[in-house]
Design an enzyme around this catalytic site. Structure first.
Site, PDB file in Angstrom:
ATOM      1  N   HIS A   1      11.227 -13.161  38.246  1.00 32.67           N
ATOM      2  CA  HIS A   1      11.371 -11.888  37.545  1.00 32.67           C
ATOM      3  C   HIS A   1      10.000 -11.553  36.941  1.00 32.67           C
ATOM      4  O   HIS A   1       9.237 -12.465  36.602  1.00 32.67           O
ATOM      5  CB  HIS A   1      12.412 -12.093  36.435  1.00 32.67           C
ATOM      6  CG  HIS A   1      12.843 -10.870  35.715  1.00 32.67           C
ATOM      7  ND1 HIS A   1      12.090 -10.282  34.737  1.00 32.67           N
ATOM      8  CD2 HIS A   1      13.975 -10.128  35.808  1.00 32.67           C
ATOM      9  CE1 HIS A   1      12.741  -9.231  34.262  1.00 32.67           C
ATOM     10  NE2 HIS A   1      13.890  -9.123  34.888  1.00 32.67           N
TER      11      HIS A   1
ATOM     12  N   ASP B   1      13.170 -20.615  33.488  1.00 36.16           N
ATOM     13  CA  ASP B   1      13.735 -19.339  33.076  1.00 36.16           C
ATOM     14  C   ASP B   1      15.221 -19.383  33.454  1.00 36.16           C
ATOM     15  O   ASP B   1      15.580 -19.270  34.627  1.00 36.16           O
ATOM     16  CB  ASP B   1      12.976 -18.221  33.812  1.00 36.16           C
ATOM     17  CG  ASP B   1      13.674 -16.872  33.700  1.00 36.16           C
ATOM     18  OD1 ASP B   1      14.782 -16.801  33.119  1.00 36.16           O
ATOM     19  OD2 ASP B   1      13.112 -15.889  34.221  1.00 36.16           O
TER      20      ASP B   1
ATOM     21  N   GLN C   1      19.549 -16.276  34.323  1.00 37.56           N
ATOM     22  CA  GLN C   1      20.708 -16.062  35.207  1.00 37.56           C
ATOM     23  C   GLN C   1      21.602 -17.297  35.323  1.00 37.56           C
ATOM     24  O   GLN C   1      22.607 -17.263  36.038  1.00 37.56           O
ATOM     25  CB  GLN C   1      20.226 -15.664  36.610  1.00 37.56           C
ATOM     26  CG  GLN C   1      19.522 -14.332  36.653  1.00 37.56           C
ATOM     27  CD  GLN C   1      20.435 -13.170  36.259  1.00 37.56           C
ATOM     28  OE1 GLN C   1      21.661 -13.240  36.387  1.00 37.56           O
ATOM     29  NE2 GLN C   1      19.847 -12.103  35.759  1.00 37.56           N
TER      30      GLN C   1
ATOM     31  N   LYS D   1      23.162 -11.866  28.626  1.00 38.00           N
ATOM     32  CA  LYS D   1      23.638 -12.204  29.983  1.00 38.00           C
ATOM     33  C   LYS D   1      24.711 -13.290  29.914  1.00 38.00           C
ATOM     34  O   LYS D   1      25.170 -13.824  30.907  1.00 38.00           O
ATOM     35  CB  LYS D   1      22.464 -12.654  30.855  1.00 38.00           C
ATOM     36  CG  LYS D   1      21.459 -11.525  31.119  1.00 38.00           C
ATOM     37  CD  LYS D   1      20.354 -11.991  32.006  1.00 38.00           C
ATOM     38  CE  LYS D   1      19.162 -11.053  32.007  1.00 38.00           C
ATOM     39  NZ  LYS D   1      19.362  -9.820  32.777  1.00 38.00           N
TER      40      LYS D   1
ATOM     41  N   CYS E   1      13.185  -5.887  39.009  1.00 38.64           N
ATOM     42  CA  CYS E   1      12.042  -6.525  38.322  1.00 38.64           C
ATOM     43  C   CYS E   1      11.518  -7.721  39.108  1.00 38.64           C
ATOM     44  O   CYS E   1      11.079  -8.725  38.513  1.00 38.64           O
ATOM     45  CB  CYS E   1      12.407  -6.947  36.894  1.00 38.64           C
ATOM     46  SG  CYS E   1      12.817  -5.581  35.834  1.00 38.64           S
TER      47      CYS E   1
HETATM   48  N1  PLP Z   1      14.341 -13.693  33.983  1.00 40.51           N
HETATM   49  C1  PLP Z   1      15.358 -13.420  34.802  1.00 40.51           C
HETATM   50  C2  PLP Z   1      15.640 -14.323  35.950  1.00 40.51           C
HETATM   51  C3  PLP Z   1      16.154 -12.294  34.570  1.00 40.51           C
HETATM   52  O1  PLP Z   1      17.168 -12.013  35.382  1.00 40.51           O
HETATM   53  C4  PLP Z   1      15.851 -11.467  33.462  1.00 40.51           C
HETATM   54  C5  PLP Z   1      16.624 -10.238  33.230  1.00 40.51           C
HETATM   55  O2  PLP Z   1      17.176  -9.656  34.135  1.00 40.51           O
HETATM   56  C6  PLP Z   1      14.808 -11.825  32.631  1.00 40.51           C
HETATM   57  C7  PLP Z   1      14.062 -12.943  32.915  1.00 40.51           C
HETATM   58  C8  PLP Z   1      14.470 -11.019  31.412  1.00 40.51           C
HETATM   59  O3  PLP Z   1      15.508 -11.097  30.516  1.00 40.51           O
HETATM   60  P1  PLP Z   1      15.518 -10.182  29.189  1.00 40.51           P
HETATM   61  O4  PLP Z   1      15.319  -8.772  29.675  1.00 40.51           O
HETATM   62  O5  PLP Z   1      16.875 -10.416  28.611  1.00 40.51           O
HETATM   63  O6  PLP Z   1      14.427 -10.645  28.330  1.00 40.51           O
END
Ligand code: PLP
Length: 416
Positions: free
Chosen positions: A132, A209, A212, A235, A374
């Site tokens: 992401h 990270d 998900q 999430k 993203c």
């Molecule tokens: N990393 C992953 C794999 C994500 O799916 C997301 C959000 O879709 C993020 C990071 C960023 O999360 P946040 O927008 O809640 O900070």
């Protein structure tokens, strides 16, 4: 295909679960809402919504500093969430749990507070082609600032990380490996235990990270042996504006603060400041008290669902059925078919733009996500500019999958 069959086959009682989510019980564009955008954000159970309201109605107060009853009550509730998070991810101590505004801030915290101190010219940071933007851009920026090199593990055609390539690109100059536990665009469950092992053998630390992952698989940070683990409450059936950064005590203590101001200090004079102990060293200013407190209810809801394997297995039933039905649609290609994946399906349809598909599904009350999610470099890897993504949650049903597949088929027949 009915909910009754699901309930017999699975230990998950979907009807009961659905009844806890008020937002699901509504019509959108004249049709019963089908919410398949759970990877973007999950819906919230009533207990979470009530916890937010209770805090503001009954004990709104700033935490940690006040001696009065409301302040003590709010502080206790806020710190109780930290303990639940500790238990949820099996951290060895609650002090290793830092509250942030989300996964994005958690990663930025590590890139800035760890990266700025410990990266030197010529060092390397490794990410993967599945990341992401939140796990790409912070590393790009800190690498530029520190004259370090950002390397990328390639992805194969199925959407899996190429572990052999990872072993080849990691060197003794690699200081940080930052990869996602599960891909938001493709659903790939990455072999994170192996990645941590390879990185540690090479002397690098690992940030996972987990944005998900937390709603779908068991998280045990001690078993994973990762150095940092980042995720977002929203999430995971919790409120927006709250995230977690788990970090090993030794590393957190070795880092400089990320942001500075109130709460993160021990003593301030005009000449110098000494910093608070962890986790407060990384929680400058008034935090998002209400949402952290309400997040506790979300965690308790997830813990109350029971075994995560049952959750995953139920969601896999939805995934398998949807995958089978989508493959019957002419011109539809699924992007990302890793052997290990959560209930996320990204697809494109020849002759139809993903935005148009999304709009036409919305007209039928079906919420899906369209675009690059993203993950523009990942889209480039597959030579596309975006997909339609459906992502399932514990409250979705086979009946919804069936309505969705029929609707998509109708759209394709009419418009292609
Ligand atoms: N990393 C992953 C794999 C994500 O799916 C997301 C959000 O879709 C993020 C990071 C960023 O999360 P946040 O927008 O809640 O900070």
């Amino acid at each position: 295909m009915t909910q009754i069959v699901e309930n017999i086959e699975s230990k998950i009682n979907v009807s009961t679960i659905r009844s806890k989510f008020p937002v699901l019980d509504q019509k959108v564009n004249g049709k019963k809402l089908i919410y398949f955008d759970n990877a973007a954000t999950t819906q919230k159970p009533e207990v979470v919504i009530n916890a937010l309201s209770d805090y503001y109605r009954q004990y709104n107060a700033n935490i940690h500093r006040g001696l009065h009853t409301l302040a003590e009550r709010a502080t206790a509730a806020y710190e109780d969430t930290r303990k639940t998070v500790q238990q949820f991810i099996n951290a060895s101590e609650a002090e290793e749990v830092i509250f942030t505004s989300g996964t994005t801030e958690s990663i930025n915290l590590v890139a800035n507070a760890y990266g700025r101190k410990f990266l030197h010219p010529g060092d390397e940071v490794i990410i993967s082609g599945l990341e992401h933007h939140s796990n790409i851009v912070p590393w790009q920026l800190i690498c530029q600032e520190k004259s370090a090199l950002l390397k990328v593990i390639p992805i194969d055609a199925k959407g899996d990380i190429d572990l052999e390539a990872f072993k080849k690109i990691i060197t003794d100059k690699t200081k940080i490996v930052a990869v996602n536990h599960i891909s938001n665009s493709l659903g790939t469950i990455n072999p994170v235990r192996e990645i941590v092992q390879i990185a540690h053998d090479s002397g690098a630390i690992v940030l996972l990270d987990g944005a998900q992952a937390t709603a779908h698989v068991d998280i045990d940070v001690q078993e994973l042996d990762c150095d940092f683990y980042a995720f977002s409450a929203h999430k995971l059936y919790g409120p927006t504006g709250v995230g977690v950064l788990y970090g090993k005590r030794k590393l957190l203590e070795s880092m400089n603060p990320f942001q500075s101001g109130g709460e993160m200090i021990k003593e301030v004079t005009f000449e110098k400041t000494t910093f608070n102990d962890i986790p407060y060293k990384f929680e400058a200013g008034t935090p998002n008290i209400a949402d952290v407190i309400a997040f506790n209810e979300a965690l308790k809801f997830v813990i109350g669902l029971g075994n995560k394997e049952d959750v995953l297995s139920y969601e896999q039933t939805l995934l398998n059925e949807a995958t089978e039905r989508l493959k019957e649609i002419p011109g539809l290609t699924i992007i990302g078919e890793a052997d290990q994946k959560i209930a996320v399906i990204s697809f494109i349809i020849e002759g139809l733009h993903h935005f148009d598909i999304g709009m036409m599904l919305d007209a039928k009350g079906i919420a899906v996500r369209t675009g690059h999610h993203c993950t523009q470099p990942l889209m480039n890897r597959f030579g596309i500019d975006g997909t339609v993504r459906v992502s399932f949650s514990i409250y979705n049903t086979l009946e919804e999958v069936s309505i969705f597949a029929d609707s998509l088929k109708q759209i394709v027949e009419k418009w292609r």
